[in-house]
Design an enzyme around this catalytic site. Structure first.
Site, PDB file in Angstrom:
ATOM      1  N   ARG A 170       0.855  -1.191   0.000  1.00  0.00           N
ATOM      2  CA  ARG A 170       0.000   0.000   0.000  1.00  0.00           C
ATOM      3  C   ARG A 170       0.889   1.237   0.000  1.00  0.00           C
ATOM      4  NH1 ARG A 170      -4.980   1.605   4.085  1.00  0.00           N
ATOM      5  NH2 ARG A 170      -3.393   1.497   5.723  1.00  0.00           N
ATOM      6  N   ASP A 452      -4.384   2.919  14.082  1.00  0.00           N
ATOM      7  CA  ASP A 452      -3.538   3.556  13.088  1.00  0.00           C
ATOM      8  C   ASP A 452      -4.063   4.968  12.879  1.00  0.00           C
ATOM      9  OD1 ASP A 452      -5.669   3.483  11.299  1.00  0.00           O
ATOM     10  OD2 ASP A 452      -4.741   2.058   9.922  1.00  0.00           O
TER      11      ASP A 452
END
Length: 542
Positions: A170, A452
């Site tokens: 990613r 996160d």
């Protein structure tokens, strides 16, 4: 030390300004630099135009407009077309694990009982120059099967097993620049840096072993941004003499504007795309951010905004229906829980994960995300039960009988209370996450959840929204800047007690508190906490 990596003919237009990192010369070879230079020359300027289009749309929404399906692209939504196809090793993605690109994490994730590991340069990585460079080195070793790690404290060795999970990288979102690499004197898009280096160093080895250069694309806000990625992919395939469609991507639908353009995103990327993913935490943050000026769309406590809420259920079902109509996989969202040491507490964690994954599988999702290897078996068991032995995914579930999902369902206000305990928890989570992030760690276990950037974004944006619209808590207290500042002082003291004086004094908690106060009491909502956070992160590098 500044070093130029440009040839004379390129007039020193690409420069690395970050500190020297061990192994940097392996990543920034002449060929890799030439490829990155060309990508920046062709595509970097257009990123600024795309970001300006985001700002223009947001201004219209701030002025009262609501997001909706685009009338000008109705023919694409109504058309009968499908994506190019899905490679064999991406057909079965029933459980994926995500995590940052540090060495031990990569090995544990690839060895877990999952189908795919998403190696993350984005929301679970604090992108210090060292982490970015080492992440590329780590993935290079992982692709070649040579990656190993020895724990410095115990001497325990970690190595890849025989048949590891499929690797997907990613890259960073288009809004994130990397100030350590300049093109014509300006920081380049982090997305181009991450893409160029991972592709250049690994595509040949990946293809040779029957896989390929696979990417997760985050934070898209519409099909014009997808078109930009399609151009980057097509150019790259042509430059390296690869068949069209060799590069494969999965796009996260994690912004409110993007949910209205899923068909169009699939269409623009139809040669390369294989799936869309419900990036639920960022999506909730984007709902707050996009509708920030709309007083009737204020969300309650984060813990009450669950996937069974009407606006999130509509989002999940529409994604499944749209993907399967076009032959693409529909990935579910993150189980952010982490296993508990206490047996009874852990049983409750697994039960909650089970319920969450059953909801996704029942909606027709082809797979889901976990943040910890200890949850992989539970998630796998749920999806095995729904997918069965005769299938590798749920592409056969079309949801054709569903009534059309309307814009009003995707925007429906969410019931629930705003509580003092919820507000205080938001402050503690955001404080601890920000402190970790500016210290170089983007993936942090806090109160039993793997946090996160997305979950910290929800925490601080919720409070900003409550202040902005003069909302009250369930106990009658008005949410003001003054109340927030009082709670921030109290919760900073509570965090100090929780982590201990030594950890607190050696950490960056005071800086985190100052930053949290600045962005939460600002008159305008700060787009991403990682933007001011990046300034603090990189300030300590030199």
């Amino acid at each position: 030390m500044e070093q130029s990596l440009a040839t004379e003919s390129k007039q020193q237009s690409l420069q690395i300004t970050g500190p020297d990192i061990a192994g940097q010369e392996i990543v920034f070879t002449e060929g890799a630099v030439a490829f990155l230079h060309t990508l920046c020359d062709l595509y970097a300027d257009e990123v600024e135009q795309l970001l300006e289009q985001r700002r223009e749309r947001q201004s219209r929404i701030d002025a009262g407009e609501l997001p909706d399906f685009l009338p000008q692209t109705r023919a694409i939504r109504d058309g009968q077309w499908t994506i190019r196809g899905i490679p064999a090793d991406l057909q079965d993605r029933r459980v994926e694990i995500t995590g940052p690109v540090d060495r031990k994490m990569i090995i544990n994730a690839l060895n877990a009982n999952v189908k795919v590991f998403m190696a993350d340069f984005e929301d679970s990585l604090a992108p210090s120059w060292e982490k970015v460079v080492q992440g590329q080195l780590n993935l290079r070793d992982a692709v070649r099967g040579t990656i190993s790690y020895t724990a410095p404290d115990t001497g325990k060795e970690y190595r890849l097993k025989e048949d590891p999970a499929v690797l997907i990288a990613r890259v960073r979102g288009l809004h994130l620049k990397d100030k350590h690499v300049l093109f014509n004197g300006k920081p380049i898009p982090g997305a181009l840096l991450d893409f160029a280096l991972y592709f250049y160093h690994n595509h040949h080895q990946l293809l040779a072993k029957g896989s390929g250069p696979y990417f997760y694309i985050p934070k898209l806000e519409g099909h014009l941004e997808a078109r930009w990625w399609a151009k980057v992919f097509a150019f790259t395939e042509e430059r390296f003499c690869l068949a069209p469609g060799t590069i494969k991507c999965t796009c996260l639908i994690e912004t409110l504007p993007a949910v209205f353009e899923m068909d169009e995103i699939l269409f623009e990327l139809r040669s390369n795309i294989v799936a869309l993913n419900c990036g639920r935490w960022d999506y909730i943050f984007s709902y707050i951010k996009t509708l920030k000026n709309h007083p009737d769309r204020v969300l309650p406590d984060r813990q009450q905004v669950t996937m069974d809420k009407p606006f999130l259920s509509a989002y999940s079902r529409l994604l499944v229906k749209t993907c399967h109509k076009r032959g693409a996989l529909a990935m579910g969202g993150m189980a952010a829980f982490i296993p508990a040491k206490d047996e009874e507490a852990n049983r409750q964690v697994l039960a909650r994960v089970c319920r969450d994954k059953e909801l996704e599988a029942r909606n027709g999702h082809d797979g889901t995300w976990v943040a910890h290897p200890g949850l992989a078996d539970t998630a796998m068991s749920v999806f095995n039960g729904f997918i069965g032995e005769d299938h590798v995914n749920q592409l056969h579930i079309t949801r054709d009988v569903d009534a059309p999902i309307l814009a009003s369902e995707l925007l429906k206000p969410c019931d629930g209370e705003r509580t003092e305990s919820g507000m205080r928890l938001n402050i503690r989570i955001a404080l601890q996450y920000l402190e970790a992030w500016i210290s170089g760690n983007g993936c942090v276990p806090i109160y039993g959840l793997m946090e996160d950037a997305a979950t910290a974004e929800i925490s601080r944006a919720s409070i900003w929204q409550w202040i902005h619209h003069s909302k009250s808590l369930a106990n009658g207290k008005a949410v003001t800047k003054g109340l927030f500042r009082e709670m921030l002082v109290e919760e900073l003291a509570n965090v100090k007690e929780e982590v201990g004086s030594e950890r607190f004094s050696h950490g960056r908690f005071t800086e985190a508190a100052v930053l949290l106060e600045e962005i939460t009491t600002a008159d305008e909502l700060v787009d991403f906490l990682t933007l001011p956070g990046y300034e603090l992160l990189t300030r300590s590098e030199h």
